[in-house]
Design a protein around this motif. Structure first.
Motif, PDB file in Angstrom:
ATOM      1  N   ARG A 106      -3.006  12.518   5.795  1.00 52.16           N
ATOM      2  CA  ARG A 106      -2.532  11.227   5.298  1.00 52.16           C
ATOM      3  C   ARG A 106      -3.646  10.605   4.468  1.00 52.16           C
ATOM      4  NH1 ARG A 106       1.170   6.761   8.320  1.00 52.16           N
ATOM      5  NH2 ARG A 106       1.047   5.112   6.742  1.00 52.16           N
ATOM      6  N   GLU A 107      -3.344  10.295   3.202  1.00 52.02           N
ATOM      7  CA  GLU A 107      -4.347   9.806   2.269  1.00 52.02           C
ATOM      8  C   GLU A 107      -3.831   8.549   1.587  1.00 52.02           C
ATOM      9  OE1 GLU A 107      -6.919  11.456  -1.598  1.00 52.02           O
ATOM     10  OE2 GLU A 107      -5.267  12.616  -0.725  1.00 52.02           O
ATOM     11  N   ARG A 108      -4.692   7.535   1.507  1.00 50.50           N
ATOM     12  CA  ARG A 108      -4.324   6.295   0.839  1.00 50.50           C
ATOM     13  C   ARG A 108      -4.323   6.521  -0.681  1.00 50.50           C
ATOM     14  NH1 ARG A 108      -4.227   1.009   2.572  1.00 50.50           N
ATOM     15  NH2 ARG A 108      -3.288   2.101   4.345  1.00 50.50           N
ATOM     16  N   GLU A 142      -3.458   0.394  -3.324  1.00 50.37           N
ATOM     17  CA  GLU A 142      -3.116  -0.892  -2.719  1.00 50.37           C
ATOM     18  C   GLU A 142      -2.863  -1.880  -3.853  1.00 50.37           C
ATOM     19  OE1 GLU A 142      -6.241  -2.130  -0.152  1.00 50.37           O
ATOM     20  OE2 GLU A 142      -5.777  -0.657   1.414  1.00 50.37           O
ATOM     21  N   SER A 184       0.858  -1.190   0.000  1.00 51.98           N
ATOM     22  CA  SER A 184       0.000   0.000   0.000  1.00 51.98           C
ATOM     23  C   SER A 184       0.892   1.236   0.000  1.00 51.98           C
ATOM     24  CB  SER A 184      -0.922   0.023   1.219  1.00 51.98           C
ATOM     25  OG  SER A 184      -0.159   0.094   2.417  1.00 51.98           O
ATOM     26  N   THR A 185       0.350   2.327  -0.579  1.00 51.30           N
ATOM     27  CA  THR A 185       1.067   3.597  -0.636  1.00 51.30           C
ATOM     28  C   THR A 185       0.156   4.698  -0.121  1.00 51.30           C
ATOM     29  OG1 THR A 185       2.336   2.869  -2.571  1.00 51.30           O
ATOM     30  CG2 THR A 185       2.283   5.232  -2.117  1.00 51.30           C
ATOM     31  N   ASP A 186       0.692   5.487   0.819  1.00 45.96           N
ATOM     32  CA  ASP A 186      -0.038   6.622   1.384  1.00 45.96           C
ATOM     33  C   ASP A 186       0.676   7.922   1.033  1.00 45.96           C
ATOM     34  OD1 ASP A 186      -1.704   4.793   2.456  1.00 45.96           O
ATOM     35  OD2 ASP A 186      -1.039   5.038   4.532  1.00 45.96           O
ATOM     36  N   THR A 241       1.416  11.781   2.362  1.00 50.60           N
ATOM     37  CA  THR A 241       1.409  12.649   3.536  1.00 50.60           C
ATOM     38  C   THR A 241       2.037  13.982   3.159  1.00 50.60           C
ATOM     39  OG1 THR A 241       3.582  11.971   4.363  1.00 50.60           O
ATOM     40  CG2 THR A 241       1.684  10.649   5.054  1.00 50.60           C
TER      41      THR A 241
END
Length: 905
Positions: free
Chosen positions: A418-420, A423, A407-409, A411
C-alpha cells in the motif's frame, strides 16, 4: 385450517349476507356501477356498501342481526330503491332482481337520507356525511374512509390505484398540486361532498392514455358556509438549540381567497413539510412548480444529510371575476442556511491488479436568499374555449464556503503493498446571483359542430441569466515522481445566459365516427451562452489578473427546431383505438467556441405509435438528443494535475428508441387495484465517456459515440382495501420493480459492457380501529448487482433492507401517543461506516380547549441517537461509500393552536 373453518362457520351463523341484481325496469338490462348501501335506520350511518358489476349483480357480507337496517340502491337518473330489513337469523338472502325506474319530475327526496357513493358519468361522488368521523377530524381522516381511496404514510393519495395530481376546493386550485395542507388542516365537518375525476386540464382531447392519467379530488364545501377563516400557529423549543415556529392563515370570502404563511426552524424541514408549503394557500394557483424550481426555497434536506435553517414567508391571493375569469398573485421570500459534512471512501479497480483507494472529507457552509413573484390568468368564456396564462419571476443570490481534504493510495490485490499516491486540500469561496423569467400560454377551442374536433395553441418562454464568482485554493501533494505537486490560487468567473422560446399548434378533425386526423406543427429556439474565465493569482501583486486560457471557455449555442407531425386516431372497437403519427423534425445548430465554430444541420423522421385497449396501453416512439456544447469544443482543459478533459467536435446526436406496455385495473366490488408497467429503450450513437486513469490517480477523459444496449424497466403493484365494516378499516399493498441496463465503459483502452441489475420489493399494511388506533407497517428490500463482461473487473453488489413503521393511539382524556420507525441496513457498506441505521421518534400530545383546537406535544426525535446518512453507489469498475452528517437526537416541546371560524351569514 380446522380453526379457520370453524371461525368462518361461526361468523356465517351470526351475520347476514344479501345479494341481488339491479336492472332497468323497462329494458331489464343490468345497471353497472349502481350504489348498493346498507344504513343504520337509527342514525343513517353507513354499515356497508358496494358497486354493482357489469352484470348488475352485487353481494354484501357480514351484516348485523336483530337490528333495523335500510337497503338503499341508487343510480344516476333513476329513482332510488329503499327497503328496511330486520334479519333474525344468519345466512344468505337472495333478493333477486331489483328494478329501478327513471326519475319522475315530482319525486320527493327523503330528508336525511344520504347516498354514500354515486357514479355521475366519469365522476365519483362521495357524500361526506355518510362517512362518520371523530369530532375535530381533518379531511385526511375522512378520505381514509372512502372506497377506493388510499392515503399513504407520506400524505400522498391514490384513488382506485391512480395517483392524485391535485386537490381542489370548490373547483379552485387553492391548495396546489400537493394535497397535504388541505387534508391535514381543513376540518372534515365543513365538507359536503368529495368528487373524483380524471385530470384532463391540459388534455381536453383525451390524448393521454387512460392507464396513465392521474386523478383530481374536488372538495365541495357545505353551501351554508359563505365565509371561513382557518389555519394554525405553533412554536417549539428543544435541546441542541433546536426550534420551530410558524403560522398559516387562510381566508375565504366568496370569490376572494387569501393565504399568508411564515415559518422558521432548524429541523431540516419546513414547518409544514416541503409539499405542504408548496400547496398551502394555493401557491400553485400560479400554475407551476414554484418551490421545486428553486424560486421558493423551502429546504427539507432529510434525504441527503446536513443541517439546515430556514426562515421564509409570503402571501397568495386568488380572486374570481364571475364564473369565467380567475386570477392569482403570489409573492414569497426565503432565507436558507446549511452546514454539511461528508466522508467518502472509493475503490477504483484498474488493470494489473492495481486498486486506487481514495478517502475524502468535505465540509460546507451555504446561505441563500430568494424572492419569487408569480401569477395566473385563467379564462373560460364558455364550455368550448379555455385560456391559461402563467408568468413567473424569481431572483436568487447566495454564497458558500467549501473545504475539502483527500488522499489516494495504491494497493496491489492479494498483497500487503500500500503506497500513498497523493494528498489534496481545498478551500473554495463562491457567490452566485441569478434571475429567471418564464411564461406559459395555453388556449384550446373545441368544435361546436364536429364532435372530437379541436384547435390548440401553446407557448412557452424562459429567460435565465446568472453569474457565479468563486475563489479556489487547491494544494496537491504528490508522492510519486510521475505527477508533480502543485498549489493553485485561482478565480473563476462564470456568466451564463439562456433563452428558450417555443410555440405549438395542433388541429384535430373527425373524418368519420371512427377516424380522426390531426396535425401538429411546432417551432422552438434555444440560445445558451456560457463564458468561463479562470484567472491565476499574481504572486507579485496578489491580484487575480493572469488569464488561464486552457481552463477558460466561451461557448454559445443557437438552436432552431421545426417540426410537423401528421397523425391519425382510429377507433377499432369501443375499447380499442390506434394512435399513430410521423414527426418530421428539422434542426439548425450554431456552435461558437472560443477559437472556432461548428454549424450543424439535421433532418429526422420520428414515428410514434400507440394502441389503447381498455386497461392496456402499448406505445412506441423515437427521439433525438444532442450532445452538450461543452462536449463538442475542440480543446483540452486542464483543471488540475489530477484531471483534464478534451472535447470531441465529431460527436453525433443520439437516437433513442422507446417502447412501453402499461396495464391498470380496479375491481370496485373487491376493492383491488392492479398496476403493471414495462418499458424498453435502445440508444444509437449514445455519448460515452472515454477515460484514462494512471496508476498515480491522474485522469483524462473525452466523449465518443457508441451504440447502446437495451435498458428494461418493470414495475408491478397490487393493493386491496377492507372498508366495508363500520369499526375496522385496513389495506394491504405489494409492489415490485426491476431494472436492467448495459452501459459501455472505455477505461484505459479497455472497452466492455457494464451490466446493471436492480430489483426490489416492498410490502405495506395499515389498519384503523374506530379512529382510536392506527397502525402502518412497511418493509422493503433492494438489491443492485453490477457485472462486467470484459477483463478482470470486479463484480459489485449492494443490498439494502428497510422498515418504515408507525403507530398512533388516541387515549381517553385527549391524550395522543405516536411512534415512528425508519430502519435501514446495508451489509456491504465498508468498514468504518455504519451499516444499520435505526431512527425511532416518539411523541406524546395533550389536546385542549374547545374542539381540541389547542395541543401541547413533547417529541423525542431519534430516540436511540443513531441517525446518519449512509449510502453506496457504483461507477466505472468502482464502488463508493458516502456518509453525511444529519440531525441527531433532540427533545422538543411544541404548542399548536388551530383556528377555524365559520360564518353562515
Amino acid at each position: 385450517m380446522l380453526l379457520t373453518t370453524s371461525v368462518s362457520i361461526c361468523l356465517a351463523q351470526n351475520r347476514v349476507t344479501i345479494k341481488g341484481k339491479i336492472v332497468d325496469s323497462v329494458e331489464k338490462t343490468p345497471l353497472e356501477f349502481a350504489t348498493v348501501a346498507v344504513l343504520n335506520v337509527s342514525d343513517s350511518s353507513l354499515i356497508s356498501y358496494t358497486l354493482t358489476k357489469k352484470t348488475g349483480e352485487f353481494e354484501l357480507h357480514n351484516l348485523p342481526l336483530q337490528r333495523e337496517i335500510k337497503l338503499l340502491v341508487s343510480f344516476v337518473s333513476y329513482k332510488s330503491y329503499r327497503k328496511i330489513f330486520n334479519f333474525k337469523e344468519g345466512g344468505t338472502n337472495d333478493l333477486g332482481d331489483i328494478a329501478l325506474s327513471t326519475k319522475m319530475m315530482d319525486e320527493v327526496t327523503i330528508k336525511g337520507e344520504r347516498i354514500p357513493v354515486m357514479m355521475n358519468k366519469d365522476t365519483i361522488e362521495f357524500n361526506a356525511e355518510a362517512f362518520k368521523t371523530r369530532p375535530n377530524a381533518v379531511v385526511e381522516e375522512l378520505l381514509k374512509k372512502l372506497p377506493g381511496v388510499q392515503v399513504n404514510k407520506d400524505g400522498s393519495i391514490t384513488v382506485n390505484g391512480k395517483t392524485v395530481s391535485k386537490l381542489l376546493i370548490d373547483g379552485k386550485e387553492f391548495f396546489g398540486n400537493d394535497p397535504k395542507v388541505a387534508t391535514r388542516n381543513l376540518d372534515a365537518e365543513v365538507v359536503a361532498q368529495i368528487q373524483v375525476y380524471d385530470d384532463r386540464q391540459n388534455d381536453p382531447d383525451h390524448l393521454v392514455s387512460e392507464t396513465k392519467v392521474p386523478k383530481i379530488i374536488n372538495i365541495k364545501l357545505k353551501k351554508a358556509i359563505k365565509r371561513s377563516i382557518f389555519g394554525k400557529v405553533f412554536a417549539g423549543g428543544g435541546t441542541r438549540d433546536r426550534y420551530e415556529t410558524g403560522g398559516l392563515f387562510n381566508m375565504f370570502r366568496d370569490t376572494l381567497q387569501l393565504s399568508v404563511i411564515g415559518l422558521s426552524n432548524n429541523l431540516n424541514r419546513t414547518a409544514f413539510s416541503n409539499e405542504e408549503l408548496y400547496s398551502q394557500g394555493g401557491f400553485n394557483r400560479s400554475g407551476g412548480d414554484a418551490l421545486y424550481n428553486g424560486s421558493v426555497n423551502t429546504g427539507g434536506r432529510n434525504w441527503g444529510g446536513g443541517i439546515e435553517k430556514i426562515t421564509s414567508g409570503g402571501f397568495n391571493l386568488n380572486t374570481d371575476y364571475g364564473k369565467k375569469l380567475k386570477m392569482n398573485l403570489l409573492y414569497f421570500i426565503t432565507e436558507r442556511s446549511s452546514v454539511g459534512e461528508t466522508s467518502n471512501f472509493g475503490q477504483q479497480f484498474l488493470k494489473n491488479d492495481t486498486t486506487l483507494l481514495s478517502s475524502s472529507r468535505y465540509s460546507s457552509r451555504d446561505k441563500n436568499y430568494s424572492h419569487s413573484v408569480s401569477g395566473l390568468v385563467e379564462w373560460n368564456p364558455d364550455t368550448l374555449r379555455s385560456l391559461r396564462y402563467t408568468p413567473k419571476f424569481t431572483l436568487n443570490s447566495g454564497n458558500s464556503v467549501y473545504d475539502s481534504f483527500g488522499s489516494t493510495d495504491l494497493t496491489v490485490r492479494d498483497t500487503s503493498m500500500r503506497e500513498r499516491a497523493n494528498e489534496s486540500r481545498g478551500n473554495n469561496v463562491n457567490s452566485t446571483n441569478s434571475k429567471s423569467f418564464s411564461q406559459d400560454f395555453y388556449f384550446n377551442k373545441r368544435s361546436r359542430t364536429n364532435k372530437g374536433g379541436s384547435f390548440t395553441i401553446s407557448h412557452n418562454l424562459q429567460i435565465n441569466p446568472s453569474n457565479d464568482r468563486g475563489y479556489n485554493n487547491n494544494d496537491v501533494i504528490s508522492y510519486l515522481p510521475t505527477t508533480p505537486s502543485e498549489s493553485q490560487r485561482q478565480l473563476a468567473v462564470n456568466n451564463r445566459n439562456g433563452i428558450a422560446a417555443s410555440i405549438n399548434l395542433s388541429y384535430r378533425y373527425p373524418i368519420t365516427k371512427k377516424l380522426t386526423v390531426d396535425i401538429v406543427t411546432w417551432g422552438n429556439y434555444n440560445r445558451n451562452k456560457e463564458q468561463l474565465l479562470n484567472f491565476k493569482r499574481n504572486d507579485s501583486t496578489e491580484r487575480y489578473d493572469i488569464l488561464l486560457p486552457l481552463q477558460s471557455s466561451d461557448l454559445t449555442r443557437k438552436q432552431w427546431n421545426e417540426g410537423v407531425k401528421p397523425g391519425i386516431t382510429y377507433q377499432l372497437t369501443k375499447k380499442i383505438s390506434i394512435i399513430a403519427g410521423l414527426n418530421h423534425q428539422w434542426q439548425q445548430i450554431e456552435n461558437n467556441f472560443s477559437y472556432s465554430k461548428l454549424n450543424q444541420r439535421y433532418f429526422f423522421l420520428l414515428p410514434t405509435f400507440r394502441i389503447e385497449a381498455g386497461s392496456f396501453s402499448l406505445s412506441y416512439d423515437k427521439g433525438i438528443e444532442q450532445p452538450w456544447i461543452s462536449a463538442l469544443q475542440p480543446v483540452t482543459i486542464v483543471y488540475s494535475p489530477l484531471y483534464s478533459y478534451t472535447g470531441n467536435p465529431d460527436l453525433k446526436p443520439t437516437t433513442n428508441t422507446n417502447a412501453s406496455l402499461s396495464y391498470w385495473a380496479y375491481n370496485n366490488e373487491k376493492q383491488i387495484s392492479f398496476n403493471a408497467y414495462l418499458s424498453y429503450s435502445m440508444a444509437k450513437n449514445t455519448t460515452v465517456s472515454k477515460q484514462t486513469i494512471k496508476s498515480d490517480g491522474a485522469q483524462t477523459s473525452t466523449m465518443v459515440n457508441r451504440d447502446g444496449r437495451p435498458n428494461i424497466n418493470g414495475y408491478l403493484s397490487v393493493g386491496k382495501q377492507f372498508k366495508k365494516t363500520k369499526d375496522w378499516q385496513a389495506g394491504v399493498s405489494t409492489s415490485a420493480y426491476a431494472y436492467y441496463g448495459q452501459n459501455l465503459n472505455l477505461l484505459n483502452d479497455v472497452e466492455g459492457w457494464q451490466k446493471n441489475l436492480t430489483m426490489g420489493i416492498s410490502e405495506n399494511f395499515n389498519v384503523n380501529w374506530k379512529d382510536k388506533v392506527e397502525l402502518n407497517v412497511g418493509a422493503g428490500f433492494r438489491e443492485a448487482d453490477t457485472r462486467y463482461d470484459y477483463d478482470d473487473f470486479k463484480k459489485v453488489y449492494t443490498r439494502n433492507f428497510n422498515l418504515n413503521n408507525s403507530l398512533l393511539v388516541r387515549f381517553p382524556k385527549k391524550i395522543i401517543w405516536e411512534t415512528k420507525q425508519d430502519y435501514n441496513y446495508s451489509s456491504q457498506i465498508t468498514d468504518g461506516f455504519r451499516k444499520g441505521v435505526n431512527v425511532v421518534s416518539s411523541s406524546l400530545a395533550l389536546q385542549m380547549l374547545a374542539k381540541d383546537r389547542g395541543e401541547i406535544k413533547l417529541t423525542v426525535y431519534d430516540v436511540f441517537d443513531q441517525n446518519i446518512s449512509v449510502y453506496r453507489y457504483t461507477g466505472t469498475n468502482s464502488v463508493y461509500d458516502t456518509q453525511n452528517n444529519t440531525l441527531k437526537r433532540y427533545f422538543m416541546l411544541t404548542y399548536t393552536y388551530k383556528f377555524n371560524k365559520l360564518s353562515t351569514k
